[in-house]
Design an enzyme around this catalytic site. Structure first.
Site, PDB file in Angstrom:
ATOM      1  N   GLY A  92      -9.151  -8.961  -0.943  1.00 58.37           N
ATOM      2  CA  GLY A  92     -10.522  -8.049  -1.197  1.00 58.37           C
ATOM      3  C   GLY A  92     -11.316  -8.410  -0.076  1.00 58.37           C
ATOM      4  O   GLY A  92     -12.009  -9.499   0.195  1.00 58.37           O
TER       5      GLY A  92
ATOM      6  N   GLY B 122      -5.135  -5.947   2.984  1.00 61.36           N
ATOM      7  CA  GLY B 122      -4.730  -4.558   2.631  1.00 61.36           C
ATOM      8  C   GLY B 122      -5.408  -3.772   3.761  1.00 61.36           C
ATOM      9  O   GLY B 122      -4.834  -3.624   4.916  1.00 61.36           O
TER      10      GLY B 122
ATOM     11  N   CYS C 156      -2.909  -1.964  -9.681  1.00 59.72           N
ATOM     12  CA  CYS C 156      -3.053  -0.609  -9.114  1.00 59.72           C
ATOM     13  C   CYS C 156      -4.082  -0.078 -10.113  1.00 59.72           C
ATOM     14  O   CYS C 156      -4.004   0.039 -11.248  1.00 59.72           O
ATOM     15  CB  CYS C 156      -1.725   0.147  -9.225  1.00 59.72           C
TER      16      CYS C 156
ATOM     17  N   LYS D 180       0.564 -10.015  -8.853  1.00 60.45           N
ATOM     18  CA  LYS D 180      -0.769  -9.503  -8.214  1.00 60.45           C
ATOM     19  C   LYS D 180      -1.489  -8.527  -9.364  1.00 60.45           C
ATOM     20  O   LYS D 180      -0.993  -7.767  -9.907  1.00 60.45           O
ATOM     21  CB  LYS D 180      -0.508  -8.674  -6.928  1.00 60.45           C
TER      22      LYS D 180
ATOM     23  N   MET E  92       0.903  -1.218   0.063  1.00 54.26           N
ATOM     24  CA  MET E  92      -0.080   0.068   0.088  1.00 54.26           C
ATOM     25  C   MET E  92       0.919   1.368  -0.201  1.00 54.26           C
ATOM     26  O   MET E  92       1.486   1.601   0.946  1.00 54.26           O
ATOM     27  CB  MET E  92      -0.964   0.142   1.322  1.00 54.26           C
ATOM     28  N   ALA E  93       0.807   2.179  -0.993  1.00 52.79           N
ATOM     29  CA  ALA E  93       1.469   3.392  -1.249  1.00 52.79           C
ATOM     30  C   ALA E  93       1.508   4.116   0.023  1.00 52.79           C
ATOM     31  O   ALA E  93       0.258   4.577   0.600  1.00 52.79           O
ATOM     32  CB  ALA E  93       1.287   3.953  -2.329  1.00 52.79           C
TER      33      ALA E  93
ATOM     34  N   HIS F  72      -6.886  -9.514  -6.695  1.00 51.32           N
ATOM     35  CA  HIS F  72      -7.971  -8.769  -6.093  1.00 51.32           C
ATOM     36  C   HIS F  72      -9.057  -8.767  -6.714  1.00 51.32           C
ATOM     37  O   HIS F  72      -8.979  -8.138  -7.969  1.00 51.32           O
ATOM     38  CB  HIS F  72      -7.316  -7.227  -5.847  1.00 51.32           C
TER      39      HIS F  72
END
Length: 383
Positions: A213, A236, A110, A150, A26-27, A180
């Protein structure tokens, strides 16, 4: 609570995990400080925030700092983003030759416009030839280091890519595939389509399939594995402000009926620990305090601490000030229960993905688009 007939194990290439759990990149979140904190509570694989392959090849100072792991981190996991097979291969060669990673993941999931607009992230698998070329060159460059991918279901409901992409990745020799179960158009809104994870598991037989998810609790993770047959889970947003979730997950996969119910004092202690690790990571107390501010709402969600406290903590400038504010709390206050549970983090709303001009016209990469990607690779901004 859903139960499994047997506690699953997970091996990704040469890496054997003590729990089939992966922290999703996660950015701005999964830096060394947060990874170390989560690891202190649980088990699994903890992946870096997304690193831009061109920036790594150019050895920008920020990127070199982001790929540096603390000595306590093992296995060391780095996620790369890029749109050019040659550049990604060069970036991986650096990581392997300089022994900077034990696991490398490629980002094809992303949904952020600044990424998909360049043909990257969740947009890239639509160009099947480009995706295949990137993964093949990446696996070759990685050599002994496990290389994984991913991805998302696709760009939108009319442009689904995950099954074709997974087959290409499996044929190329990746060590695992994570899905995801949303499209890029969904962003993080609505519900993840776990049936797609089951479909992927049925289609891929030689490598582990991981589901991602809507995992907000350990029970969600166990239920995902039971319903889809996936080999592990990627977590996440569910761990934002809740690093102890990884302890819950490890216990659940061992078959233990255990769930963390932290008092307000335990939450405060974790928040302070996070801030201290950020100071160590940035080597700059001011920057660390600015970074911890975004975590305030997540840590104290559901706890009756008051708006004035939250606002003050979201403006802290020193560890001393954090101590002063946390000292005003009733540390014995018990876990609030349901108020803390459920989704967290920004979901966004469904939107049309930003894509390069003509991107959806053909599944092969045209010359104009190839030139566009070449220009994109010249951008060394970001991680």
């Amino acid at each position: 609570m859903t139960t499994l007939t047997a506690a699953p194990t997970l091996r990704i290439g040469s890496i054997e995990l003590d729990a089939p759990v992966v922290l999703a990149p996660m950015a701005g979140i999964t830096n060394t400080a947060f990874r170390r904190l989560c690891r202190e509570y649980g088990a699994g694989l903890y992946v870096s925030e997304m690193i831009t392959s061109r920036a790594l090849v150019e050895r920008t100072p920020e990127t070199m700092r982001l790929i540096t792991h603390h000595e306590s981190e093992t296995p060391r996991s780095i996620q790369l983003y890029g749109v050019d097979p040659k550049t990604i291969s060069e970036a991986i060669t650096i990581l392997v030759a300089e022994d900077r990673a034990d696991h490398i993941d490629l980002n094809f999931g992303c949904p952020v416009p600044k990424v998909t607009r360049k043909g990257g992230g969740a947009a890239l698998p639509w160009k099947a030839d480009l995706f295949r070329s990137i993964v093949q060159s990446a696996v070759k460059a990685a050599g002994r280091v496990p290389l994984t991918v991913k991805m998302r279901k696709g760009i939108d409901d009319d442009h689904i890519t995950f099954l074709d992409a997974a087959k290409s990745a499996e044929d190329a020799g990746v060590a695992s595939i994570a899905l995801h179960a949303r499209t890029a158009a969904q962003f993080y809104s609505g519900n993840a389509d776990w049936s797609a994870i089951a479909e992927l598991k049925n289609a891929v037989s030689s490598v582990p399939v991981l589901g991602n998810g809507d995992i907000w609790s350990a029970d969600d993770a166990i239920r995902m594995v039971a319903e889809t047959g996936c080999d592990g889970v990627v977590v996440g947003r569910g761990c934002l402000g809740r690093p102890w979730l990884f302890g819950d997950l490890a216990a659940a996969f061992r078959g233990e009926q255990r769930k963390a119910q932290p008092t307000l004092g335990e939450v405060a202690s974790a928040f302070k620990r996070h801030a201290e690790l950020l100071v160590e990571f940035f080597d700059d107390e001011d920057r660390a305090c600015r970074d911890i501010r975004k975590h305030v709402a997540w840590y104290f969600k559901g706890y009756p601490v008051g708006g004035e406290f939250r606002s003050s903590l979201a403006m802290v400038e020193s560890l001393e000030r954090i101590d002063e504010l946390l000292a005003t709390l009733d540390w014995s206050m018990p876990y609030p229960g349901e108020a803390v549970e459920g989704p967290r983090g920004r979901a966004g709303s469904p939107k049309r993905p930003a894509l390069p001009e003509g991107w959806l016209d053909d599944r092969s990469l045209g010359e104009a688009q190839r030139a566009h990607l070449t220009e994109t690779e010249a951008d060394t901004t970001g991680g």
